[in-house]
Write a protein that holds these residues in place. Structure first.
Motif, short mmCIF file in Angstrom:
data_model
loop_
_atom_site.label_atom_id
_atom_site.label_comp_id
_atom_site.label_asym_id
_atom_site.label_seq_id
_atom_site.Cartn_x
_atom_site.Cartn_y
_atom_site.Cartn_z
N UNK A 196 57.19 24.96 10.31
CA UNK A 196 56.96 26.39 10.06
C UNK A 196 55.72 26.55 9.22
N UNK A 197 54.76 27.22 9.81
CA UNK A 197 53.52 27.45 9.11
C UNK A 197 53.65 28.77 8.35
N UNK A 198 53.28 28.77 7.06
CA UNK A 198 53.39 30.00 6.27
C UNK A 198 52.08 30.24 5.52
N UNK A 199 51.80 31.51 5.21
CA UNK A 199 50.55 31.83 4.52
C UNK A 199 50.37 31.06 3.21
N UNK A 200 51.48 30.80 2.51
CA UNK A 200 51.31 30.15 1.19
C UNK A 200 50.88 28.69 1.30
N UNK A 201 50.91 28.13 2.51
CA UNK A 201 50.39 26.77 2.70
C UNK A 201 48.87 26.77 2.84
N UNK A 202 48.28 27.94 3.05
CA UNK A 202 46.86 27.99 3.39
C UNK A 202 46.01 28.23 2.14
N UNK A 203 44.94 27.48 2.04
CA UNK A 203 44.02 27.60 0.90
C UNK A 203 42.67 28.07 1.42
N UNK A 204 42.15 29.12 0.79
CA UNK A 204 40.91 29.73 1.27
C UNK A 204 39.69 29.22 0.50
N UNK A 205 38.74 28.56 1.16
CA UNK A 205 37.49 28.19 0.51
C UNK A 205 36.59 29.41 0.37
N UNK A 206 35.96 29.55 -0.79
CA UNK A 206 35.03 30.66 -1.00
C UNK A 206 33.65 30.12 -1.39
N UNK A 207 32.64 30.52 -0.65
CA UNK A 207 31.26 30.15 -0.98
C UNK A 207 30.68 31.22 -1.90
N UNK A 208 30.06 30.79 -2.97
CA UNK A 208 29.50 31.72 -3.95
C UNK A 208 28.00 31.50 -4.11
N UNK A 209 27.31 32.56 -4.54
CA UNK A 209 25.90 32.39 -4.94
C UNK A 209 25.61 33.29 -6.13
N UNK A 210 24.45 33.09 -6.72
CA UNK A 210 24.11 33.80 -7.96
C UNK A 210 23.83 35.28 -7.76
N UNK A 211 23.43 35.66 -6.55
CA UNK A 211 23.05 37.05 -6.33
C UNK A 211 24.25 37.97 -6.37
#
Ligand code: PBG
Length: 332
Positions: A29-44
């Motif tokens: 059973x796949x659930x949203x809480x198993x998923x980890x979201x990578x976020x790309x950041x920059x200085x602007x």
């Protein structure tokens, strides 16, 4: 002679006969809480679309906050942060990685303050900060200096922990870094900060789009003296034994899709939770094929994530996290 029905008492199809029965016998059973979201950041302050990864963004801090909130809303519990560092702020020894006024610590403080329930994961490695584009410090002879690098990685982890990281995640593949980081965190009083170790990180062609997103590709050579040879599975068990002994809380396999057997090996070899990283190239392959209409995006993405979970991953880092969480909540 009566051929029908066949004398056939064992009919596996009975367990597939309706959506209700299929749901009852579903093993994974796949659930949203198993998923980890990578976020790309920059200085602007702007949010930029990523040319090398259509559908992904490089966020300014305000955009990051909105995206993190949106992730929480669909049931995601954790994000992992990756910085794009300007060329003039890179150096051979990657000091930017330990600057507590840098992009990552600023992002951590803001996230921790405004979204305290979100689990914050940081990447520990020098490549975004290295003018050579390597995860470790390059010596004058062109070799990676393992122990000198570990020393900086410990400082990077301490700085991230002080800024609010819940989990630090060394992706550099230097020897001995998990133990050194654990020791450093404990000595500084950060006994509650966890280590998610990139235990089996392979030297993979599937990282290409990510390096484009961060502008972090190696200037010379490749990462084969530290990342693992794609041909090796037993070696992953050796890395597992070391990371476990050194105090890893969660162990990771990366990439995910082409390394499902390695996830199975780790699952059989440890009681620790296992993470898998569906990397940028895996994302792009599915994205490109569905953009051209060759694959159905929703169905192929959910199937790929289900396969990774079925192999034994408890959690999955994926650029599809938000979409997949939404699809899962809508029901298949
Ligand atoms: C480097 C790092 C990489 C990724 C995560 N951390 C790339 C690399 O090793 O060159 C790849 C992630 C992806 O491709 O999605 N520390």
């Amino acid at each position: 002679m009566s051929d029908f029905p066949l004398d056939l008492p064992l009919r596996p199809r009975r367990n597939r006969k309706s959506p209700g029965v299929r749901a009852m016998v579903r093993e994974t059973r796949l659930t949203p809480e198993q998923l980890i979201l990578p976020l790309f950041l920059h200085e602007g302050s702007s949010d930029q679309e990523l040319e090398s990864m259509p559908g992904c963004m490089r966020w300014g801090l305000d955009g990051m906050m909105r995206e993190a909130e949106a992730a929480l809303e669909v049931g995601i519990k954790a994000v992992v942060l990756f910085p794009k560092v300007e060329e003039q702020d890179k150096s051979r020894t990657g000091e930017g990685a330990i600057d507590d006024q840098g992009l990552i610590p600023n992002a951590l403080r803001r996230l921790k303050k405004e979204l305290p329930e979100l689990v914050l994961i940081t990447d520990v490695a020098l490549d975004p900060y290295s003018s050579d584009g390597h995860d470790g410090i390059l010596g004058n002879d062109g070799r990676i200096l393992n122990d000198e690098t570990v020393n900086v990685l410990v400082q990077q982890s301490l700085m991230q922990a002080a800024a609010g990281a819940d989990i630090v995640s060394p992706s550099d593949m230097m020897d001995g870094r998990v133990g050194a980081i654990r020791d450093g965190l404990d000595c500084a009083g950060h006994t509650d900060v966890s280590i998610l170790a990139y235990t089996a990180k392979y030297s993979s062609a599937f990282y290409g789009p990510f390096r484009g997103a961060l502008d972090s590709a190696p200037k010379n050579g490749d990462k084969k003296t530290y990342q693992m040879d794609p041909a090796n599975a037993r070696e992953a068990l050796r890395e597992l034994a070391l990371d476990e002994m050194e105090g890893a809380d969660i162990v990771m396999v990366k990439p995910a899709g082409p390394y499902l057997d390695v996830i199975v090996h780790l699952r059989e070899g440890t009681t620790l939770p296992i993470a898998a990283y569906q990397v940028s190239g895996e994302y792009l392959a599915l994205k490109a094929a569905s953009a051209s209409g060759w694959l159905d995006e929703r169905d192929s993405v959910l199937e790929s994530l289900t396969g990774i979970a079925r192999a034994g991953a408890d959690m999955i880092l994926t650029y599809f996290a938000k979409d997949a969480a939404r699809w899962l909540r809508e029901g298949r």
